[in-house]
Design an enzyme around this catalytic site. Structure first.
Site, PDB file in Angstrom:
ATOM      1  CB  CYS A 119      -1.490   6.860   1.450  1.00 34.59           C
ATOM      2  SG  CYS A 119       0.208   6.501   1.931  1.00 34.59           S
ATOM      3  CD  GLU A 147      -1.824   2.279   1.804  1.00 41.17           C
ATOM      4  OE1 GLU A 147      -1.445   3.244   1.079  1.00 41.17           O
ATOM      5  OE2 GLU A 147      -1.992   2.369   3.013  1.00 41.17           O
TER       6      GLU A 147
END
Length: 455
Positions: A262, A228
């Site tokens: 993010c 990720e």
């Protein structure tokens, strides 16, 4: 590499740690491997009791853990406490749901009996980031431990006390020694750990270069990885949107974790028909944001986690300005106090070729792009190397369906802020990584999906 707690609010070195030696790392890997050989046979009911107790500890001591998070990486205390509570929720979710997720799945074939069985892989290495120092770890550890794997944590080197505290939570909850261990090591030791035959897979949340490096090592040794990575998430606003709610959410979505997330909204793609209204309201709300000591209840934006992050962000902003972007508010570090503070910033009129088109800005900086219509909005959203999440605002059903179908990302949120939910799979596409965490899919990433045929 220094492993130390450096208070990002003051710059004070609070505590330092000695990195593990190669011999000590090997001992911990062997302890994990030996434990797995027994732990894989522990009944699910017992694993669930231990994981539920981990959730109890997190909930009881959320204030203490929240203060530790704020001390090490600087997020506002209220957000840090919420992170601890969310970590408890993922433990409870998998404690309650793992039996269903891991149950044999019968499949009708020509065999007398055929089914799918899920079995653990072994020792899993987790390379985790500093921005959500508890949540990122627990969302890996809860499903991994429930599936019968054991974990090794290589946490970011600026949150060592969080790393140690997380291991202590699992030990206090009753998990046997070696089931989950923290490795206080620098990034230079990751390759050695991944290459070890006793380590069966790895997961990383972090930067694109770090993910590429881990994937290359794991690929060479043919080991499973889940990545990720970065994101430059679009936040699309069309003329039919509830503008008040869209602007309010835009601020929250960009300022999540002081902009260091993010999945924070980073590129605001706004229809020309409402762009002036949107920008006026966005600037007004940015002016009202309270930047300061993250331990104070009124603070909405704390410091960035490290001086390097502050310098990198400012360099991106200054380069964008030199390339023609216009500053509506902010555009520089806060210089009247110690710590790693950056003023809330809005850049607009971003020209073609500007780094703001494609780079990820990790801090409280909003990048605003005007577009004439939905086609242009979708094209602009997809014109990115990243594909983690997307938020889109419209009351038009046709627009909604097009956005859901055509946006290239791991998730699309309509009239809502992108967030992770324990019940839903989470992850990205393109250079935002691959694999999924959370939900049913998350617990299946690190298992052997074994086909059984009985004739």
């Amino acid at each position: 590499m220094a492993i130390a707690t450096v208070n990002p609010t003051t710059g004070e070195v609070v505590k330092t740690f000695e990195a593990l030696s190669t011999v000590e790392i090997q001992q911990k890997i062997e302890a994990a491997h030996s434990r797995f050989l027994q732990y894989r046979s522990v009944p699910l009911e017992q694993r669930a009791r231990w994981l539920s107790e981990a959730a109890n500890i997190l909930e009881r001591e959320r204030d203490r853990f929240g203060e530790l998070i704020t001390l090490e990486m600087g997020k506002p205390l209220k957000a840090a406490i919420a992170e601890v509570e969310k970590s408890a929720s993922v433990c409870r979710f998998y404690a309650e749901q793992a039996a269903e997720f891991l149950a044999d799945v019968p499949i009708q074939t020509q065999a007398a009996s055929s089914f799918v069985r899920y079995q653990p892989l072994g020792v899993i290495l987790a390379v985790m980031p500093w921005n959500f120092p508890f949540w990122q770890v627990f969302r890996f550890a809860a499903p991994a431990l429930m599936a019968g794997n054991v974990g090794l944590l290589k946490h970011a080197s600026n949150v060592p006390q969080c790393a140690v505290a997380i291991e202590e939570v699992f030990v206090r909850a009753g998990f046997p020694a070696g089931a989950f261990q923290t490795l206080l090591v620098g990034a230079d030791k990751v390759a050695m750990i991944v290459e070890d035959d006793r380590v069966k897979a790895a997961t990383l949340t972090g930067s694109e270069p770090a993910g590429a490096s881990l994937a290359a090592i794991a690929g060479k040794h043919i080991k499973k990885v889940v990545l990720e990575l970065g994101g430059s998430d679009p936040f699309i606003v069309m003329p039919s949107a509830d503008l008040d709610q869209a602007v309010k959410t835009a601020v929250a979505a960009r300022m999540l974790n002081s902009g260091q997330s993010c999945i924070a909204a980073k590129r605001f793609i706004v229809a020309d028909a409402i762009a002036d209204q949107f920008l006026d309201r966005l600037v007004e709300q940015y002016k009202a944001l309270k930047v300061g000591d993250p331990l104070l209840p009124e603070t909405e934006i704390g410091p960035l986690a490290t001086p390097g992050i502050l310098q990198d962000l400012d360099q991106q902003v200054q380069t964008s300005i030199q390339q023609g972007a216009k500053v509506l508010i902010g555009g520089e570090p806060l210089r009247d106090r110690p710590g790693n503070f950056y003023t809330p910033t809005i850049l607009t009129d971003i020209p073609k070729g500007c780094i703001a088109e494609y780079d990820e800005f990790f801090g409280p900086v909003a990048l605003v792009f005007r577009v004439p219509d939905l086609d242009s909005a979708i094209a602009r959203a997809n014109d990115s190397p990243f594909g983690l999440g997307a938020s889109a605002w419209t009351q038009d059903e046709t627009e909604r369906e097009r956005l859901i179908e055509e946006i290239e990302s791991g998730s699309v949120f309509i009239n809502a802020m992108v967030k992770s939910d324990v019940k839903l799979p989470f992850g990205g596409i393109k250079r935002s990584g691959f694999g999924r965490e959370l939900g049913r899919e998350g617990i299946h990433e690190f298992v052997n999906i074994k086909t059984i045929w009985v004739q």
